[in-house]
Write a protein that holds these residues in place. Sequence first.
Motif, PDB file in Angstrom:
ATOM      1  N   THR A  99       0.835  -1.216   0.000  1.00 57.68           N
ATOM      2  CA  THR A  99       0.000   0.000   0.000  1.00 57.68           C
ATOM      3  C   THR A  99       0.865   1.258   0.000  1.00 57.68           C
ATOM      4  N   ILE A 100       1.925   1.268   0.805  1.00 58.02           N
ATOM      5  CA  ILE A 100       2.814   2.439   0.857  1.00 58.02           C
ATOM      6  C   ILE A 100       3.524   2.628  -0.479  1.00 58.02           C
ATOM      7  N   LEU A 101       4.050   1.549  -1.043  1.00 60.70           N
ATOM      8  CA  LEU A 101       4.791   1.660  -2.305  1.00 60.70           C
ATOM      9  C   LEU A 101       3.889   2.073  -3.461  1.00 60.70           C
ATOM     10  N   SER A 102       2.604   1.736  -3.386  1.00 64.49           N
ATOM     11  CA  SER A 102       1.688   2.099  -4.472  1.00 64.49           C
ATOM     12  C   SER A 102       1.345   3.593  -4.475  1.00 64.49           C
ATOM     13  N   CYS A 103       1.693   4.310  -3.403  1.00 62.73           N
ATOM     14  CA  CYS A 103       1.383   5.746  -3.340  1.00 62.73           C
ATOM     15  C   CYS A 103       2.295   6.572  -4.239  1.00 62.73           C
ATOM     16  N   GLY A 104       3.474   6.049  -4.572  1.00 67.16           N
ATOM     17  CA  GLY A 104       4.377   6.791  -5.447  1.00 67.16           C
ATOM     18  C   GLY A 104       4.879   8.064  -4.783  1.00 67.16           C
ATOM     19  N   THR A 105       4.793   9.179  -5.504  1.00 69.92           N
ATOM     20  CA  THR A 105       5.257  10.472  -4.984  1.00 69.92           C
ATOM     21  C   THR A 105       4.128  11.324  -4.410  1.00 69.92           C
ATOM     22  N   ASP A 106       2.976  10.715  -4.164  1.00 65.65           N
ATOM     23  CA  ASP A 106       1.896  11.430  -3.462  1.00 65.65           C
ATOM     24  C   ASP A 106       2.187  11.330  -1.966  1.00 65.65           C
ATOM     25  N   TYR A 107       2.986  12.280  -1.455  1.00 68.69           N
ATOM     26  CA  TYR A 107       3.498  12.172  -0.103  1.00 68.69           C
ATOM     27  C   TYR A 107       2.408  12.342   0.950  1.00 68.69           C
ATOM     28  N   TYR A 108       1.327  13.054   0.644  1.00 69.04           N
ATOM     29  CA  TYR A 108       0.216  13.123   1.585  1.00 69.04           C
ATOM     30  C   TYR A 108      -0.427  11.750   1.755  1.00 69.04           C
ATOM     31  N   LYS A 109      -0.548  11.026   0.660  1.00 67.61           N
ATOM     32  CA  LYS A 109      -1.128   9.689   0.713  1.00 67.61           C
ATOM     33  C   LYS A 109      -0.193   8.718   1.419  1.00 67.61           C
ATOM     34  N   VAL A 110       1.125   8.914   1.260  1.00 65.49           N
ATOM     35  CA  VAL A 110       2.088   8.055   1.938  1.00 65.49           C
ATOM     36  C   VAL A 110       1.930   8.162   3.446  1.00 65.49           C
ATOM     37  N   LEU A 111       1.775   9.391   3.952  1.00 62.66           N
ATOM     38  CA  LEU A 111       1.630   9.610   5.395  1.00 62.66           C
ATOM     39  C   LEU A 111       0.184   9.568   5.858  1.00 62.66           C
ATOM     40  N   LEU A 149      10.624   5.695   1.547  1.00 68.39           N
ATOM     41  CA  LEU A 149       9.582   6.552   0.973  1.00 68.39           C
ATOM     42  C   LEU A 149       8.886   7.358   2.061  1.00 68.39           C
ATOM     43  N   ILE A 150       8.666   6.762   3.224  1.00 72.55           N
ATOM     44  CA  ILE A 150       8.054   7.488   4.342  1.00 72.55           C
ATOM     45  C   ILE A 150       8.974   8.602   4.821  1.00 72.55           C
ATOM     46  N   SER A 151      10.274   8.308   4.914  1.00 76.46           N
ATOM     47  CA  SER A 151      11.235   9.347   5.320  1.00 76.46           C
ATOM     48  C   SER A 151      11.291  10.468   4.294  1.00 76.46           C
ATOM     49  N   LYS A 152      11.201  10.111   3.002  1.00 73.17           N
ATOM     50  CA  LYS A 152      11.215  11.132   1.953  1.00 73.17           C
ATOM     51  C   LYS A 152       9.974  12.023   2.052  1.00 73.17           C
ATOM     52  N   ALA A 153       8.825  11.408   2.305  1.00 74.08           N
ATOM     53  CA  ALA A 153       7.595  12.192   2.436  1.00 74.08           C
ATOM     54  C   ALA A 153       7.679  13.169   3.604  1.00 74.08           C
ATOM     55  N   PHE A 154       8.244  12.726   4.713  1.00 76.94           N
ATOM     56  CA  PHE A 154       8.382  13.623   5.869  1.00 76.94           C
ATOM     57  C   PHE A 154       9.357  14.757   5.565  1.00 76.94           C
ATOM     58  N   THR A 155      10.451  14.449   4.855  1.00 78.25           N
ATOM     59  CA  THR A 155      11.432  15.484   4.511  1.00 78.25           C
ATOM     60  C   THR A 155      10.800  16.574   3.655  1.00 78.25           C
ATOM     61  N   VAL A 156       9.950  16.188   2.711  1.00 74.46           N
ATOM     62  CA  VAL A 156       9.338  17.169   1.811  1.00 74.46           C
ATOM     63  C   VAL A 156       8.247  17.971   2.529  1.00 74.46           C
ATOM     64  N   LEU A 157       7.349  17.285   3.227  1.00 75.85           N
ATOM     65  CA  LEU A 157       6.204  17.973   3.822  1.00 75.85           C
ATOM     66  C   LEU A 157       6.575  18.789   5.054  1.00 75.85           C
ATOM     67  N   SER A 158       7.685  18.470   5.714  1.00 72.23           N
ATOM     68  CA  SER A 158       8.096  19.252   6.883  1.00 72.23           C
ATOM     69  C   SER A 158       8.863  20.504   6.494  1.00 72.23           C
ATOM     70  N   ASP A 159       9.267  20.608   5.228  1.00 74.68           N
ATOM     71  CA  ASP A 159       9.947  21.801   4.739  1.00 74.68           C
ATOM     72  C   ASP A 159       8.915  22.676   4.022  1.00 74.68           C
ATOM     73  N   PRO A 160       8.664  23.909   4.486  1.00 71.14           N
ATOM     74  CA  PRO A 160       7.621  24.735   3.866  1.00 71.14           C
ATOM     75  C   PRO A 160       7.841  24.978   2.378  1.00 71.14           C
ATOM     76  N   GLN A 161       9.092  25.229   1.967  1.00 70.99           N
ATOM     77  CA  GLN A 161       9.359  25.502   0.553  1.00 70.99           C
ATOM     78  C   GLN A 161       9.129  24.263  -0.303  1.00 70.99           C
ATOM     79  N   LYS A 162       9.654  23.110   0.132  1.00 70.78           N
ATOM     80  CA  LYS A 162       9.451  21.881  -0.636  1.00 70.78           C
ATOM     81  C   LYS A 162       7.975  21.483  -0.652  1.00 70.78           C
TER      82      LYS A 162
END
Length: 387
Positions: A99-111, A149-162
């Motif tokens: 399920t996590i891997l199927s989310c791809g780069t939709d980081y909101y869906k990952v988390l 992928l979970i760590s990547k999603a957190f890195t992007v969403l926790s940074d306001p610019q990213k």
Amino acid sequence: MEVNKDEALRCLSIAKQHLSNGNQAGALKFTKKSIGLYPTDQAKSFLSQVQATSTNASSAKTTGANIHPGRQPSASSSTPSTPPPEKKHTPEQAKAVKTILSCGTDYYKVLSLTKSCTEVEIKKSYRKLALRFHPDKNGAPGADEAFKLISKAFTVLSDPQKRAIHDAGGGDPEMRSSSTSTRQYRQYSGGGAEEMTAEDLFDMFFGGGGGMRHPQYRRQQQFRHPFFNAAQQQHRHARQQQQSPLAGWLQALPILVLLLYALLSGLFSQDSTPLYQFQPSTVYSQARTTLDLKIPYYVNPTSFTPIANEHYKLKRMERQVESEYVNGLNVHCQNERRQRSFRMTQARGSIFGIGHDKVKYEQARNMPMKSCQELKELGYNPDYIYY
């Protein structure tokens, strides 16, 4: 130490690769290094496996050396290779990984979040999923990729610019910034299609003044023959003389529109009276607390009533309260750090130890850091400057 756990797992992975390639010495070396960094049950079990394999290999060599050259070694002298132990996992864990891997780069869906989520919700979701999908907790195939992928999603969403870049176009902001840098390199090196820059937009909007030109256009102009430059200047001068006064007014129209907009904005601007304060007063007498971080603040009951009745405005204002409060704590924390460093330097004395005061040095080192401690309690890193 807990901070060495990731490095210990990486060393254990290298040791397993060495063992699969037949390099028992390398496998033993990296397994011991993994245990030295952070002892895990997995590393200890693998160490026993490597030692057993090394012992069997040594006994096989000794047996082979004792066999007569004219005789063939018996089938019992060969040591069977021990396959690496498979990680245990449940079907629910394997399904969750897929399920996590199927989310791809939709980081909101990952988390498992929405676009309106707050920083606190992002941190809570990351902590929960990171513990659930860590390779030590989840042995299903693909758990490592899901954890990354979970760590990547957190890195992007926790940074306001990213996060803003991700909300605007989706996907990985770092990959998009890399492709943008490649296009800019092609643009300034003279290859490929050119992109419009801020200077080009300014020229188009204000009528193409003489100095504001694209850098590549200026480079091309420098290598042209003087005859062509003179002819082009004569042609431009003749064209400007043929323009009617109406064209001049049309060129000045955008500037007039901007001036009119600035004037109207000043006339219809709202009152600059703040909506809240962090200290009570006769006007700001009503005490409130933010919903997420529980930050106390005070408002004027009369002017605050329209905001309290609208959920969106209240939520936006409380975000501003929390941001201003955290920024203020961060400034005080940095001041506390500088003050402690200054006191420690004074108590340390000169390079040769002259003037060293041990008591003052310990007092400076143990100086209370109230603002930094409050930042930690709110879930922020005091080593990062929040501005």
